[in-house]
Scaffold this active site. Structure first.
Site, mmCIF file in Angstrom:
data_model
loop_
_atom_site.group_PDB
_atom_site.id
_atom_site.type_symbol
_atom_site.label_atom_id
_atom_site.label_comp_id
_atom_site.label_asym_id
_atom_site.label_seq_id
_atom_site.Cartn_x
_atom_site.Cartn_y
_atom_site.Cartn_z
ATOM 1 N N ILE A 18 0.823 -1.217 0.000
ATOM 2 C CA ILE A 18 0.000 0.000 0.000
ATOM 3 C C ILE A 18 0.857 1.267 0.000
ATOM 4 O O ILE A 18 0.422 2.315 -0.468
ATOM 5 C CB ILE A 18 -0.992 -0.026 1.192
ATOM 6 C CG1 ILE A 18 -2.185 0.894 0.941
ATOM 7 C CG2 ILE A 18 -0.310 0.313 2.509
ATOM 8 C CD1 ILE A 18 -3.349 0.671 1.896
ATOM 9 N N ASN A 31 -2.258 2.117 15.744
ATOM 10 C CA ASN A 31 -2.684 1.814 17.120
ATOM 11 C C ASN A 31 -3.067 3.139 17.786
ATOM 12 O O ASN A 31 -2.857 4.211 17.222
ATOM 13 C CB ASN A 31 -1.580 1.072 17.887
ATOM 14 C CG ASN A 31 -0.305 1.874 17.959
ATOM 15 O OD1 ASN A 31 -0.276 2.977 18.519
ATOM 16 N ND2 ASN A 31 0.758 1.349 17.387
ATOM 17 N N ASP A 41 1.596 -0.274 9.440
ATOM 18 C CA ASP A 41 1.903 0.998 10.115
ATOM 19 C C ASP A 41 3.411 1.302 10.020
ATOM 20 O O ASP A 41 3.819 2.422 9.641
ATOM 21 C CB ASP A 41 1.455 0.857 11.575
ATOM 22 C CG ASP A 41 1.426 2.154 12.357
ATOM 23 O OD1 ASP A 41 1.570 3.227 11.749
ATOM 24 O OD2 ASP A 41 1.238 2.081 13.589
ATOM 25 N N SER A 124 -6.876 -4.680 11.040
ATOM 26 C CA SER A 124 -7.003 -5.613 12.187
ATOM 27 C C SER A 124 -6.656 -7.066 11.870
ATOM 28 O O SER A 124 -6.648 -7.887 12.794
ATOM 29 C CB SER A 124 -8.396 -5.581 12.833
ATOM 30 O OG SER A 124 -8.535 -4.470 13.687
HETATM 31 N N1 AR6 Z 1 0.749 -3.008 2.297
HETATM 32 C C1 AR6 Z 1 -0.481 -3.568 2.406
HETATM 33 N N2 AR6 Z 1 -0.831 -4.382 3.425
HETATM 34 C C2 AR6 Z 1 0.101 -4.647 4.345
HETATM 35 C C3 AR6 Z 1 1.414 -4.102 4.319
HETATM 36 C C4 AR6 Z 1 1.711 -3.250 3.231
HETATM 37 N N3 AR6 Z 1 2.913 -2.671 3.104
HETATM 38 N N4 AR6 Z 1 2.096 -4.576 5.400
HETATM 39 C C5 AR6 Z 1 1.259 -5.386 6.074
HETATM 40 N N5 AR6 Z 1 0.062 -5.438 5.437
HETATM 41 P P1 AR6 Z 1 -1.224 -5.183 10.485
HETATM 42 P P2 AR6 Z 1 -3.424 -4.718 12.405
HETATM 43 C C6 AR6 Z 1 -1.168 -6.173 5.787
HETATM 44 O O1 AR6 Z 1 -0.578 -6.157 11.413
HETATM 45 O O2 AR6 Z 1 -3.753 -6.159 12.423
HETATM 46 C C7 AR6 Z 1 0.894 -2.283 14.111
HETATM 47 O O3 AR6 Z 1 1.953 -2.543 14.996
HETATM 48 C C8 AR6 Z 1 -1.068 -7.362 6.696
HETATM 49 O O4 AR6 Z 1 -0.631 -8.502 5.965
HETATM 50 O O5 AR6 Z 1 -0.378 -4.205 9.798
HETATM 51 O O6 AR6 Z 1 -4.542 -3.721 12.262
HETATM 52 C C9 AR6 Z 1 0.059 -1.098 14.551
HETATM 53 O O7 AR6 Z 1 0.849 -0.076 15.114
HETATM 54 C C10 AR6 Z 1 -2.523 -7.490 7.122
HETATM 55 O O8 AR6 Z 1 -3.272 -8.109 6.069
HETATM 56 O O9 AR6 Z 1 -2.374 -4.318 11.255
HETATM 57 C C11 AR6 Z 1 -0.856 -1.722 15.558
HETATM 58 O O10 AR6 Z 1 -0.206 -1.851 16.805
HETATM 59 C C12 AR6 Z 1 -2.980 -6.041 7.219
HETATM 60 O O11 AR6 Z 1 -2.000 -5.274 6.511
HETATM 61 C C13 AR6 Z 1 -1.116 -3.095 14.992
HETATM 62 O O12 AR6 Z 1 0.006 -3.384 14.158
HETATM 63 C C14 AR6 Z 1 -3.083 -5.501 8.630
HETATM 64 O O13 AR6 Z 1 -2.034 -6.035 9.421
HETATM 65 C C15 AR6 Z 1 -2.350 -3.097 14.125
HETATM 66 O O14 AR6 Z 1 -2.627 -4.424 13.733
#
Ligand code: AR6
Length: 179
Positions: A18, A31, A41, A124
């Protein structure tokens, strides 16, 4: 199926990172501190550069289910919409409503800022542990309802950006179930 048209808005899927999207705004799965983290993030903060963290510090955090806007700084995206999804705690702690609220509030913020093209990650479903098939249904369903109820929305293209095949598949299923 990987595309839906609702009034003037196209809802579609893409596989990729993204942070590379050339859109008006990308959504960050943040978060409550808004001070960065892992997953998407961390990737957004690395790509946007340190000014993003400085801008986030001024926002005094963000409650779960809410959304806040910053510039995109070094990103191709003009803006970042930071939203905070719920941590999955078995499904009986308001997770459904809170996740739906992330999509709703992000779209409201996009409209308030005249954003036309918008990309969402699967909020999430990574570190926060929300089951993928449930989360993608909420994402698609909430956005569809929003677009039906807001035909004057500024959004013309909304993309679900999927980091892996499992996420692509889950969105395809969610799209099919709406047919
Ligand atoms: N582009 C698109 N999607 C992505 C990317 C990217 N570059 N990187 C990861 N994903 P997550 P959450 C996907 O863990 O569950 C952080 O520490 C990933 O595969 O990023 O909402 C924050 O600070 C998954 O499908 O977010 C919070 O503490 C999706 O993005 C916590 O993680 C969401 O995974 C939030 O957790």
């Amino acid at each position: 199926m990987n595309r839906l048209q609702i009034n003037q808005t196209t809802l579609s899927l893409a596989k990729g990172d993204i942070t590379r999207c050339e859109v008006d705004a990308i959504v960050n799965a943040a978060n409550e501190s808004l001070l960065g983290g892992g997953g998407v993030d961390g990737a957004i903060h690395r790509a946007a550069g340190p000014k993003l963290l400085a801008a986030c510090r001024l926002l005094n955090g963000c409650r779960t289910g809410e959304a806040k806007l910053t510039p995109g700084f070094r990103l191709k995206a003009t803006y970042v919409i930071h939203t905070v999804g719920p941590v999955w705690r078995g499904g009986t702690h308001g997770e459904t409503e809170l996740l739906a609220s992330c999509y709703q509030k992000s779209l409201e913020l996009a409209d308030a800022n005249g954003i036309r093209t918008l990309a969402f990650p699967a909020i999430s479903t990574g570190i926060y542990g929300y089951p993928l098939s449930q989360a993608t249904k909420i994402a698609v369903g909430t956005i569809k309802t929003y677009l039906e109820n807001n035909p004057q929305t500024s959004s013309t293209e909304i993309t679900f950006v999927c980091f892996d095949d499992a996420t692509v598949h889950a969105y395809e299923q969610a799209f099919e179930e709406l047919e």
